[in-house]
Design an enzyme around this catalytic site. Structure first.
Site, PDB file in Angstrom:
ATOM      1  N   LYS A 156       0.869  -1.215   0.062  1.00  0.00           N
ATOM      2  CA  LYS A 156      -0.057  -0.001  -0.302  1.00  0.00           C
ATOM      3  C   LYS A 156       0.979   1.152  -0.031  1.00  0.00           C
ATOM      4  O   LYS A 156       1.979   1.277   0.375  1.00  0.00           O
ATOM      5  CB  LYS A 156      -0.816   0.066   1.298  1.00  0.00           C
ATOM      6  CG  LYS A 156      -1.787  -1.292   1.322  1.00  0.00           C
ATOM      7  CD  LYS A 156      -3.307  -0.724   1.096  1.00  0.00           C
ATOM      8  CE  LYS A 156      -4.271  -1.729   1.012  1.00  0.00           C
ATOM      9  NZ  LYS A 156      -4.469  -2.044   2.677  1.00  0.00           N
ATOM     10  N   HIS A 188       1.214   8.775   6.595  1.00  0.00           N
ATOM     11  CA  HIS A 188       2.422   8.126   7.401  1.00  0.00           C
ATOM     12  C   HIS A 188       3.520   8.737   7.936  1.00  0.00           C
ATOM     13  O   HIS A 188       4.215   8.533   8.789  1.00  0.00           O
ATOM     14  CB  HIS A 188       3.025   6.971   6.364  1.00  0.00           C
ATOM     15  CG  HIS A 188       1.996   5.632   6.127  1.00  0.00           C
ATOM     16  ND1 HIS A 188       1.576   5.430   4.858  1.00  0.00           N
ATOM     17  CD2 HIS A 188       1.451   4.812   6.821  1.00  0.00           C
ATOM     18  CE1 HIS A 188       0.596   4.466   5.297  1.00  0.00           C
ATOM     19  NE2 HIS A 188       0.662   3.957   6.262  1.00  0.00           N
ATOM     20  N   HIS A 214       1.906   7.065   2.374  1.00  0.00           N
ATOM     21  CA  HIS A 214       1.399   8.250   2.023  1.00  0.00           C
ATOM     22  C   HIS A 214       1.519   9.503   3.064  1.00  0.00           C
ATOM     23  O   HIS A 214       2.255   9.223   4.008  1.00  0.00           O
ATOM     24  CB  HIS A 214      -0.206   8.225   1.532  1.00  0.00           C
ATOM     25  CG  HIS A 214      -1.009   7.694   2.594  1.00  0.00           C
ATOM     26  ND1 HIS A 214      -1.506   8.287   3.716  1.00  0.00           N
ATOM     27  CD2 HIS A 214      -1.546   6.399   2.867  1.00  0.00           C
ATOM     28  CE1 HIS A 214      -2.227   7.613   4.770  1.00  0.00           C
ATOM     29  NE2 HIS A 214      -2.338   6.486   4.013  1.00  0.00           N
TER      30      HIS A 214
HETATM   31  N1  ARG Z   1      -0.067  -0.837   9.918  1.00  0.00           N
HETATM   32  C1  ARG Z   1      -0.901  -0.114  10.709  1.00  0.00           C
HETATM   33  C2  ARG Z   1      -1.819   0.804   9.779  1.00  0.00           C
HETATM   34  O1  ARG Z   1      -1.049   1.412   8.736  1.00  0.00           O
HETATM   35  C3  ARG Z   1      -0.371   0.711  11.874  1.00  0.00           C
HETATM   36  C4  ARG Z   1       0.281  -0.393  12.813  1.00  0.00           C
HETATM   37  C5  ARG Z   1       0.453   0.333  14.103  1.00  0.00           C
HETATM   38  N2  ARG Z   1       0.909  -0.367  15.100  1.00  0.00           N
HETATM   39  C6  ARG Z   1       0.379  -1.619  15.862  1.00  0.00           C
HETATM   40  N3  ARG Z   1       1.228  -2.110  16.515  1.00  0.00           N
HETATM   41  N4  ARG Z   1      -0.815  -1.745  15.507  1.00  0.00           N
HETATM   42  O2  ARG Z   1      -2.734   1.501   9.974  1.00  0.00           O
END
Ligand code: ARG
Length: 566
Positions: free
Chosen positions: A127, A133, A130
């Site tokens: 993905k 992030h 963006h």
């Molecule tokens: N990958 C997730 C996202 O982009 C964020 C992860 C955040 N960290 C966690 N330990 N849940 O939404």
């Protein structure tokens, strides 16, 4: 360095036997205006004990305090006793401290022996990385640096979103419509396109969903083809992410993302079963959190597959066992507040008292100023493009300001990327904010370029002389209002860094550095530095050198570079 606050406490302690040193320390305030003093002791609480007015008490204390070499004025004002530090001593102490500690000024050992995990960035594989992030990445990077600076042993973790049913879908889409060459050339846009296509086609053909689930199951069972494709998607995505991390000067100690826990969840699920907190609900396993005013958490679906939350619980247990953390920090958007409340509560219900050491550090949304960055329907704004555009725009500005600059590309990168980072860390992290090019790249406003420019200006003054700059100066030449502003700011810097750490709030440092840059520019405007009078020149150069040092440290803690010329 003389601990002036401690001196104030010691003096007061002689006159006030009813309060402990800790209490006095907590009561001390900073007067609203530095002309009134550097510390103010309020006497309102004592009024009850002594049955006298606060003014009278303040007056009695102030008049009975004997002369003290560290303070030039100790006097009553309203219900306060105000202490003004003897300015030449103050200047001497601060300059000596900054110039001797250099880039370690403000650092400490309070974190020694403590492991702190800072999890940040954590994008989803396949993905786009963006503009949203950027917040986690930039805030987390700065928090990581701040803890490190205070002596904590930090472990920066990128909890990659590299697992889950969506990868089954992606495999199906790639096998049906994908083109290897295309994915190689433009990995993320191509994978994104396949993912979108999958959802479009699945609306007419529900069997696709089943196929997707089947391929995820194959992945979980370590089927060779599934594994190979998944690994490849992960690799090409990481290549893209790494380009951005490089531009942002960000690195990680661990890339243990969601997939890393695929074989560790069974054990943790068993732990939950042992604690009797798993309940069956329509064939699935949930944790009922009603007693804690939270919705139930789905932990295992009825087909046996695990979820995002299952991996977070497992990751926390793994991290405790592996790193025995003092704090386990998650820099993740406030949209996930509920998710974090749920799983941290579950850790607590599992009987782990370290649940309270898991800290969610949330942040608000970025909005894009209308028309600033094209967000045509279906097109996401890639962070890399934003950074590249910032660099390009900066290059144009610098070419006009300083046509003969060496290393234009490198400087434009440091300033362009720095501008985006600085804006990101300018506001309280929880606030939503609107990204605006004009604000980001303004060289005059409260921006990254402004502060970097101030830093370069200080350096250029220093390069124009061969005087050795040290603390051996006549500090009585440096007691005017404008210079004292810089001294007070430098003096507060170590406490500011600690405050930023306690609140997990880098913007506290940003604010401090803006104030310092502004004070420095006032100083520079009012006081010519390279004067004929050698003594005065040397004294002022010490101020320039000290301010420059702390600006650099501050910017480094934010994750920015500091070009020497721009
Ligand atoms: N990958 C997730 C996202 O982009 C964020 C992860 C955040 N960290 C966690 N330990 N849940 O939404």
């Amino acid at each position: 360095m003389i601990d002036f606050k401690q001196q104030v406490i010691k003096i007061l302690k002689n006159y006030i036997t009813d309060l402990g040193e800790g209490e006095i320390s907590a009561m001390l305030e900073t007067p609203p205006n530095p002309e009134m003093g550097d510390y103010a002791f309020p006497c309102f609480r004592l009024a009850k004990i002594f049955r006298k007015s606060p003014q009278l008490i303040a007056e009695e204390i102030a008049s009975s305090i004997e002369e003290n070499e560290h303070f030039e004025k100790i006097q009553q004002e309203g219900g306060y006793v105000n202490f003004s530090i003897h300015k030449p001593t103050f200047v001497k102490e601060v300059i000596k401290d900054v110039l001797s500690k250099k880039d370690q000024y403000g650092s400490s050992k309070i974190g020694e022996g403590k492991n702190v995990i800072v999890e940040f960035s954590s994008p989803n594989i396949a993905k786009p990385f963006h503009i949203g992030h950027i917040r986690s990445t930039v805030i987390g990077n700065s928090i990581n640096r701040i803890y490190k600076f205070l002596g904590y042993n930090t472990i920066a973790i990128n909890h990659l979103g590299d697992y889950g049913t969506q990868f089954g879908k992606l495999i199906v889409a790639f096998k049906k419509w994908g083109n290897e060459e295309e994915v190689r050339k433009t990995p993320i846009p191509s994978l994104l396109k396949l993912y979108v296509q999958f959802h479009e086609e699945a609306e007419n053909d529900p069997t696709l969903e089943d196929e997707g689930r089947m391929w995820f199951k194959k992945l979980e069972d370590k089927d060779e083809e599934a594994l190979r494709l998944w690994q490849w998607f992960r690799e090409v995505s990481l290549d893209e992410f790494n380009r951005v991390y490089k531009m942002l000067n960000v690195s990680f100690d661990s890339l243990a993302g969601e997939s890393f826990y695929s074989d560790k969840m069974e054990r943790v699920l068993a732990m939950m079963e042992n604690k009797n907190i798993l309940e069956e609900s329509e064939g699935a396993d949930i944790v009922n959190l009603e007693a804690h005013n939270l919705p139930p958490a789905l932990i295992r679906k009825k087909d046996g597959s695990t979820l995002y939350i299952t991996r977070d619980i497992t990751a926390a247990v793994y991290r405790k066992e592996t790193y025995d953390f003092y704090k386990n920090i998650y820099v993740v958007a406030s949209q996930q507040n509920l998710h974090f409340q749920q799983w941290i509560k579950i850790i607590e219900l599992m009987g782990f008292e370290w649940a309270e050491d898991c800290v969610h550090v949330p942040f608000g949304l970025v909005r894009l100023e209308e028309g600033t960055i094209a967000t045509r329907k279906g097109r996401v704004v890639f962070l890399e493009d934003v950074l590249k555009k910032a660099i390009e725009k900066t290059k144009e500005i610098i070419k006009v300001k300083n046509p003969n600059i060496e290393n234009l590309d490198k400087v434009a990168e440091d300033v362009g990327v720095g501008a985006v980072v600085f804006q990101e860390l300018s506001n309280n992290r929880i606030k939503d904010y609107t990204f605006s090019w004009d604000k980001v790249l303004n060289f005059e406003g409260e921006t990254g370029p402004y502060v970097q420019y101030t830093y370069a200006r200080a350096g250029s003054v220093m390069r124009k002389t061969d005087i050795t700059i040290d603390e051996d100066i006549n500090t009585s030449l440096l007691t005017d209002h404008v210079t004292m502003e810089i001294i007070r700011n430098l003096h507060r810097f170590p406490a500011t860094v600690e405050d930023a750490q306690k609140k997990n709030e880098p913007s506290i440092i940003t604010r401090h550095i803006i104030d310092l840059a502004q004070a420095f520019n006032r100083f520079y405007h009012d006081h010519p530095v390279l004067v004929d009078d050698e003594e005065l020149k040397k004294a002022r150069l010490a101020i320039v050198a000290s301010a420059r040092e702390v600006i650099r440290t501050g910017l480094t803690l934010l994750g920015m570079n500091t070009p020497e010329k721009m």
